[in-house]
Write a protein that holds these residues in place. Structure first.
Motif: not given
Length: 230
Positions: A198, A229, A140, A196
Motif C-alpha cells: 500500500d 502509492r 507497488p 501488492e
C-alpha cells in the motif's frame, strides 16, 4: 533541474567498494553490460578487469593512483557530504534497473545506510547482490516466479501493509513496522508469488540464486502502468 550523469534503456551495474566474487560480477553482467562505480568501487572494478564508464562520489576513498588511471571524463566528483556515495549514484543514474555489487556483506552501518536509500529512492529500482541474498525495494505490485520452498523475507523500513498470494503465511491484514512486526523467513508455496504494497518502505530479500527471477519481476513492475502509492 539536474540531468542524470548516466542514462540507459537497459540495466546498469553499479559497484561499491566492498569485495565480491568474480562469479557475482559475471552473473550481474548477463543483465547489465555497462558498469558505473561508486567512489572506491572503481578500484574494485579495475581489479576485476573492468573499466567503469563513470565514477560518482565524493572521492574520499578513491586512491589517487586509481583516479590517475582513469580518464578525467569518467570522474564525476560530488563534494557535498550530506549524502552517501550510494545515494549520489542512485540519483544520478536513470535506468530501468540498477544492479548493485559491493554494497552488502561488510560494515553493518554501511548496509543499513544503503537499505535506507533503497526506500528513499524508490523511483530508482535497484537490486543489491550479496553472497547469500539479493535485496530490493518492493514496487507497488510484484510477481515473482519462484520454486516452491524458496525463502521470501520481507523487512519494513517504515509502517506499511500489503497483500500477497503464493506465500505460506499471507501478509494481508498485517501492520508491518521496523520496531514491530516484520516478515522474515516466509516461504513460496507455488510457482508465482505476488505482492501488492500500500506504500513504499518494504524490502524484499531472496536467496542469491533468485537474481534472475528478481530482475525479471522488477523490470516487469517498472514497465507496468504507473500507480499512485499511499
Amino acid at each position: 533541474m539536474n540531468h542524470p550523469i548516466i542514462t540507459a534503456e537497459a540495466p546498469i551495474l553499479l559497484v561499491g567498494g566492498g569485495e565480491f566474487r568474480h562469479a557475482d560480477l559475471t552473473l550481474a553482467q548477463t543483465w547489465a553490460g555497462r558498469a558505473v562505480a561508486a567512489d572506491s568501487g572503481a578500484l574494485v572494478l579495475l581489479r576485476h578487469g573492468v573499466t567503469p564508464e563513470a565514477v560518482i562520489g565524493d572521492f574520499d576513498s578513491l586512491p589517487a593512483e586509481t583516479r590517475a588511471a582513469l580518464s578525467p571524463d569518467t570522474l564525476h566528483h560530488i563534494a557535498e557530504q550530506d549524502s552517501t556515495d550510494f545515494d549520489k549514484c542512485l540519483r544520478n543514474i536513470e535506468a530501468p534497473l540498477i544492479l548493485g555489487l559491493g554494497f552488502l556483506g561488510a560494515r553493518v552501518d554501511h548496509q543499513l545506510s544503503v537499505f535506507n536509500r533503497l526506500a528513499a529512492r524508490a523511483d530508482r529500482p535497484c537490486i543489491l547482490i550479496g553472497r547469500e541474498d539479493v535485496v530490493f525495494h518492493a514496487p507497488p505490485r510484484l510477481a515473482l516466479d519462484l520454486a516452491a520452498g524458496t525463502r521470501v523475507s520481507l523487512f519494513p523500513l517504515r509502517p506499511v501493509t500489503g497483500q500477497s498470494t503464493g506465500l505460506r503465511w499471507p501478509i494481508h491484514g498485517i501492520d508491518f513496522t521496523p520496531g514491530g512486526r516484520v516478515g522474515t523467513s516466509n516461504e513460496a508455496l507455488a510457482d508465482e508469488v505476488t505482492l501488492e504494497m500500500d506504500g513504499p518502505g518494504m524490502l524484499v530479500i531472496l536467496p542469491r540464486d533468485c537474481l534472475d527471477a528478481a530482475v525479471r519481476a522488477v523490470l516487469a513492475a517498472g514497465s507496468a502502468p504507473s500507480t499512485v502509492r499511499a
